[in-house]
Design a protein around this motif. Structure first.
Motif, short mmCIF file in Angstrom:
data_model
loop_
_atom_site.label_atom_id
_atom_site.label_comp_id
_atom_site.label_asym_id
_atom_site.label_seq_id
_atom_site.Cartn_x
_atom_site.Cartn_y
_atom_site.Cartn_z
N ALA A 124 1.04 -1.18 -0.09
CA ALA A 124 -0.04 0.14 -0.24
C ALA A 124 0.95 1.29 0.07
CB ALA A 124 -0.98 0.02 1.19
N ALA A 125 2.14 1.43 0.68
CA ALA A 125 2.83 2.54 0.84
C ALA A 125 3.56 2.50 -0.81
CB ALA A 125 3.97 2.12 1.96
N LEU A 126 3.82 1.63 -1.20
CA LEU A 126 4.50 1.63 -2.64
C LEU A 126 3.53 2.27 -3.52
CD1 LEU A 126 6.84 0.98 -4.61
CD2 LEU A 126 5.62 -1.16 -4.83
N ALA A 127 2.42 1.78 -3.60
CA ALA A 127 1.12 2.34 -4.41
C ALA A 127 0.77 3.95 -4.35
CB ALA A 127 -0.09 1.57 -4.23
N ALA A 128 1.10 4.18 -2.74
CA ALA A 128 0.86 5.76 -2.56
C ALA A 128 1.99 6.48 -3.27
CB ALA A 128 0.86 5.88 -1.21
N ALA A 129 3.20 5.97 -3.03
CA ALA A 129 4.42 6.71 -3.40
C ALA A 129 4.52 6.78 -4.90
CB ALA A 129 5.78 5.78 -2.84
N LEU A 130 4.22 5.58 -5.59
CA LEU A 130 4.28 5.59 -7.04
C LEU A 130 3.44 6.72 -7.65
CD1 LEU A 130 4.63 1.87 -7.97
CD2 LEU A 130 6.22 3.76 -7.95
N GLY A 131 2.08 6.78 -7.04
CA GLY A 131 1.30 7.82 -7.48
C GLY A 131 0.40 7.38 -8.94
N ALA A 132 0.72 8.41 -9.65
CA ALA A 132 -0.06 8.16 -11.05
C ALA A 132 0.93 7.07 -11.90
CB ALA A 132 0.10 9.32 -11.92
N GLY A 133 2.27 7.07 -11.35
CA GLY A 133 3.37 6.07 -11.99
C GLY A 133 2.91 4.65 -11.99
#
Length: 504
Positions: free
Chosen positions: A457-466
């Motif tokens: 979940a933290a990775l998904a938030a960090a990547l954002g639109a990427g």
């Protein structure tokens, strides 16, 4: 397991040679989870993991392709499994999934002594790989603490870093090419080349979500002629960090650089004193820290009298002697005391032992875990202070060392301890607060353990639109979403109540 759950695995077995697929309970239990401490805490509370539907052991690239093709036809979800030493839930199957255990793909395929490369199958264990190279006069230069229980494929999947990464780089820096099986069963082959297919590079660090690693070609290096060690004590953490930056800016490439915070410095001293007492010593230290985290943090700051830094240099004798003189001179400018080679050599002799001390902590009723993040140099101290504050606020002990140093910044490796009696709820709260604190301070999500289920979940938030680019790639390479897809679709985790602000 119900017959309905067994049917796809039975059909899978029919596509492969005898002995490649097992539905036996013991075999499924052996690959039912990795070493994520959350699993271990749940087991300590009596909650056993669900068993996967089956385990399959391919023995060739062709068999790995057959597994992927059959999985697509039978709609079987696959979880690749190297040595099972992930600490973030990267290899944690559910009851409906089939584990692809790569331990039989473990050959050293070739050594190119002139080109300084080696090709090996993904399931080869790191220590066995290194020993085979050493017998030929080479080293791969990759020495993670888990080298005895981690595989080449696992290193690539998680973007692993070894203890000598400041000299040799992380595994993605050493990777030159390889062979992968896509979710469609097709092969992606990347020969070693200065310019690589961008898709190949995107598969590094994907933790088995986009393809199955079969073989990899990596750089190798001739064994060093000479190695020297030094232990230094700096009055303050900032001075130690400044010295490391000065070394790197001067063109010095230490094989090992490790700075220990005041509490870790104190515990290093204590561990030497209690080692003669046997196994009870480390257990007592872990129990003390988990029971009274603020007290032991204060005590460590009070009595450590500075921070310990270990430096290792290697190469030709002339090179290492010149670099050592420059290293000591730059360290003296930051008020360092030279403690000689002894403490550093002692660390080197026991450099893999830390992973094997966890069982004693668990027997003492203490759960332990680690969190590694990386950041630019100007964010290292703010990140350290923010994470330490957040961990203490939720009642966990925290200490840290700083390693994997580069020209741009460094990794911070935090160690947590909390009572097992606090349960997985306290564990989840600890991670939510400390990972959020690290991100607010300017650190990334992970440096070398991967993200797994723990940080998905933290990775998904960090990547954002990427993140859309990753999902687009998944639709192309694994259109049925059969490869470890839980890591790409993290369950929603409610945002924790914000930690009290801390001055940065």
């Amino acid at each position: 397991m119900s017959m309905a759950g067994a049917q796809p695995a039975i059909h899978l077995a029919a596509r492969l040679p005898p002995g490649r697929v097992s539905l036996a309970e013991a075999d499924r239990l052996a690959v039912s989870q990795d070493l994520w401490p959350r699993h271990l805490m749940a087991m300590a509370a009596g909650r056993l993991p669900a068993l996967p539907a089956a385990v399959v052991w391919p023995e060739s690239v062709a068999e790995l392709q057959a597994v992927a093709r059959a999985a697509g036809e039978l709609e079987i979800s696959l979880v690749p499994y190297g040595a099972g030493s992930s600490v973030v839930g990267g290899a944690s199957p559910s009851a409906e999934q089939v584990v692809v255990d790569l331990k039989r793909l473990a050959r050293l395929v070739a050594i190119d002594a002139e080109g300084l490369t080696a090709t090996a199958e993904a399931g080869i264990i790191g220590e066995l790989f290194e020993r085979q190279l050493a017998r030929r006069g080479f080293t791969q230069g990759h020495f993670p603490s888990s080298i005895y229980c981690s595989s080449l494929g696992g290193w690539i999947a998680a973007r692993s870093a070894g203890q000598m990464s400041s000299r040799y780089g992380k595994i993605e820096d050493q990777l030159l090419g390889g062979t992968l099986v896509l979710g469609t069963g097709e092969l992606l082959i990347q020969p070693p080349a200065p310019v690589r297919d961008p898709t190949f590079d995107a598969l590094v660090g994907a933790e088995g979500t986009l393809a199955l690693w079969a073989e990899a070609t990596v750089r190798i290096h001739r064994l060093p002629e000479h190695r020297v060690w030094r232990a230094l004590r700096f009055p303050e953490l900032g001075q130690a960090l400044a010295a490391v930056r000065a070394w790197l800016e001067a063109g010095i490439s230490p094989a090992v650089v490790r700075i220990y915070d005041p509490l870790d410095t104190w515990l290093h001293h204590q561990s030497h004193e209690v080692r003669e007492a046997g196994e009870r010593g480390p257990s007592r230290l872990a129990r003390l820290g988990a029971t009274w985290p603020r007290l032991t943090s204060w005590l460590g700051d009070l009595v450590a009298r500075g921070v310990l830094c270990i430096v290792g240099l290697q190469g030709s004798r002339r090179q290492t002697e010149g670099e050592l003189a420059a290293t000591l001179e730059l360290a003296r400018r930051q008020a360092a005391s030279d403690l000689g080679a002894g403490p550093a050599e002692a660390w080197y002799a026991r450099r893999y032992a830390v992973s094997y001390g966890q069982s004693r902590a668990y027997r003492a009723g203490v759960g332990v875990d680690t969190m590694e993040v990386a950041c630019a140099w100007d964010r290292v101290e703010p990140t350290y202070r923010a994470v330490r504050h957040a961990a203490l606020e939720v009642g966990a002990q925290v200490l840290a060392h700083f390693s994997h140093a580069y020209r741009e910044g460094a990794s911070i490796y935090f160690t947590y301890a909390l009572p097992l009696a606090a349960g997985v709820e306290a564990y989840d709260r600890l991670w939510q607060h400390t990972l959020a604190a690290a991100a607010r301070a300017g650190a990334n999500v992970s440096h070398h353990h991967g993200t797994g289920k723990l940080k998905a979940a933290a990775l998904a938030a960090a990547l954002g639109a990427g993140r859309r680019l990753w999902l687009d790639l998944q639709r192309e390479l694994d259109p049925r979403r059969l490869l470890n897809s839980a890591l790409l679709a993290p369950r929603s985790v409610p945002a924790p109540r914000a930690s009290p602000p801390v001055a940065l």
